[in-house]
Design an enzyme around this catalytic site. Structure first.
Site, PDB file in Angstrom:
ATOM      1  N   TRP A  15      17.658  -8.831   2.555  1.00 40.46           N
ATOM      2  CA  TRP A  15      18.016  -8.502   1.175  1.00 40.46           C
ATOM      3  C   TRP A  15      16.806  -8.640   0.251  1.00 40.46           C
ATOM      4  O   TRP A  15      16.597  -7.824  -0.660  1.00 40.46           O
ATOM      5  CB  TRP A  15      19.144  -9.412   0.682  1.00 40.46           C
ATOM      6  CG  TRP A  15      19.388  -9.281  -0.787  1.00 40.46           C
ATOM      7  CD1 TRP A  15      19.884  -8.193  -1.442  1.00 40.46           C
ATOM      8  CD2 TRP A  15      19.114 -10.257  -1.806  1.00 40.46           C
ATOM      9  NE1 TRP A  15      19.943  -8.434  -2.801  1.00 40.46           N
ATOM     10  CE2 TRP A  15      19.475  -9.690  -3.051  1.00 40.46           C
ATOM     11  CE3 TRP A  15      18.610 -11.555  -1.780  1.00 40.46           C
ATOM     12  CZ2 TRP A  15      19.337 -10.385  -4.255  1.00 40.46           C
ATOM     13  CZ3 TRP A  15      18.481 -12.254  -2.967  1.00 40.46           C
ATOM     14  CH2 TRP A  15      18.846 -11.667  -4.190  1.00 40.46           C
ATOM     15  N   HIS A  16      15.972  -9.632   0.487  1.00 37.06           N
ATOM     16  CA  HIS A  16      14.779  -9.803  -0.345  1.00 37.06           C
ATOM     17  C   HIS A  16      13.783  -8.666  -0.122  1.00 37.06           C
ATOM     18  O   HIS A  16      13.058  -8.290  -1.041  1.00 37.06           O
ATOM     19  CB  HIS A  16      14.104 -11.143  -0.050  1.00 37.06           C
ATOM     20  CG  HIS A  16      14.765 -12.312  -0.725  1.00 37.06           C
ATOM     21  ND1 HIS A  16      15.573 -13.207  -0.071  1.00 37.06           N
ATOM     22  CD2 HIS A  16      14.751 -12.714  -2.013  1.00 37.06           C
ATOM     23  CE1 HIS A  16      16.020 -14.111  -0.916  1.00 37.06           C
ATOM     24  NE2 HIS A  16      15.539 -13.834  -2.105  1.00 37.06           N
TER      25      HIS A  16
END
Length: 379
Positions: A310-311
């Site tokens: 997600w990052h």
């Protein structure tokens, strides 16, 4: 604020203020962000209300899964954009898409659970576009948010909210624009130049400068992000909304699990409630893995891998996620060992201080990985 002081919530003013602030934020420069936001809201609203209509009569797991996947597709496209270097796939690219997606998915999941039985279009839009938290959280929950919106606090309650809001505003200013500025703007660039000067000079570029960078970056990351989160909670308080806090003295954590109960709390709790716990329940229900410890460990690996991706799709974000997964697995193993040997393992102020010191350094090391400095140093 004047309306709340006299016991009235001025919804028309709230709407007007929201439109003005969102216009400045998303249409003030590049119009494409604002247009993307409008289409994104319409897309998510369509999904939510189609699923709400379906859920009133049926409850098929795979239909539910399909709607969750459809809800996160715009975010997946945006996250894949830098990797594929194809700007045309990120049609929904705008600031804060992650946090809006978390909110939309939460609503779909709670509709499926039966916790949300009805929601009106304007309630959905108001929840997603609550401007203090739109870009970087904290991530509120619909039912908690709705409870605050529908209730007008008494004057005494609102005085407490104003008091809290002013305190958080001042603390946020100190965190972000004084302490965060010192570590992030004045100190970090100089330490980074010094750190990178050891590239090729020492094995893997390891130096005391890298150790210094690790601590400086960790301080910058905390004070900058915690400062922003305090602003969001402060403005929410002024508006009579008790937006949950995002940080709770994370560097006082006694172990890594305690850290994730204190760091970016609304995000970590969202991942815990809507990914980890549901995965655990599904695995236990279908008996995919019988050993509870192995189930928990698999859950940690899945959860933190998702958080890493997600990052961003770079190796250091993924390694950061795996690092925390193995830290959680190790922590649980230690707690089980400690429980079995409770009488022989001392527990006092010294051991507590050592646990805090060890956790702090483990976390700072993970932030060094997260920062990407190793990518610059090695590659």
């Amino acid at each position: 604020m004047i309306g709340l002081w006299f016991g009235k919530r001025l919804h028309i003013y709230d709407f007007f203020a929201t439109v003005v602030i969102l216009w400045i934020t998303f249409f003030g420069g590049n119009m494409s962000q604002g247009i993307s936001l409008i289409f994104y809201i319409l897309y998510e609203m369509l999904l939510v209300f189609i699923y709400l209509s379906y859920r009133k009569k049926h409850n098929n797991f795979w239909i539910f899964t399909m709607f969750v996947v459809l809800a996160i597709i715009p975010l997946v496209f945006v996250k894949l954009d830098p990797l594929l270097k194809n700007a045309t796939i990120s049609l929904f690219g705008f600031m804060g898409i992650s946090y809006l997606t978390f909110k939309a998915v939460e609503i779909i999941m709670e509709i499926r659970d039966g916790a949300i039985k009805n929601i009106k279009p304007y309630e959905f839009v108001r929840f997603l576009l609550f401007f203090p938290t739109i870009s970087s959280g904290p991530i509120d929950r619909f039912r908690r948010f709705q409870k605050d919106v529908l209730k007008v606090p008494s004057r005494d309650e609102y005085i407490e909210l104003l008091h809290s809001g002013v305190n958080k505003l001042m603390q946020g200013l100190a965190y972000k624009f004084i302490i965060g500025y010192f570590f992030g703007t004045l100190l970090l660039p100089k330490i980074q130049i010094l750190t990178l000067s050891y590239r090729g000079e020492t094995p893997f570029g390891i130096s005391w400068a890298l150790v210094t960078y690790m601590y400086v970056y960790s301080m910058y990351l905390f004070f900058d992000f915690a400062g922003y989160s305090l602003f969001a909670v402060s403005i929410s308080n002024f508006m009579g909304i008790k937006t949950p806090m995002n940080f709770k003295a994370p560097f006082k954590s006694k172990n890594i699990k305690d850290f994730w109960n204190r760091w970016h709390i609304t995000l970590s709790f969202w991942f815990r409630d809507f990914i980890y716990m549901r995965l655990m329940f599904t695995m236990i229900k279908h008996k995919w893995i019988k050993n509870r410890v192995h189930i928990a460990n698999f859950g940690y690996l899945t959860l933190f891998l998702i958080m890493g991706f997600w990052h961003g799709e770079t190796w250091y974000y993924i390694v950061y996620g795996l690092f925390h997964a193995f830290a959680m697995i190790t922590n649980d193993a230690w707690l089980r060992f400690k429980k079995r040997h409770r009488k022989s393992i001392p527990s006092n102020k010294f051991t507590h201080a050592f646990a805090v010191f060890l956790t702090f350094n483990v976390v700072c090391f993970s932030f060094m990985i997260f920062s990407g400095i190793l990518d610059k140093l090695w590659f």
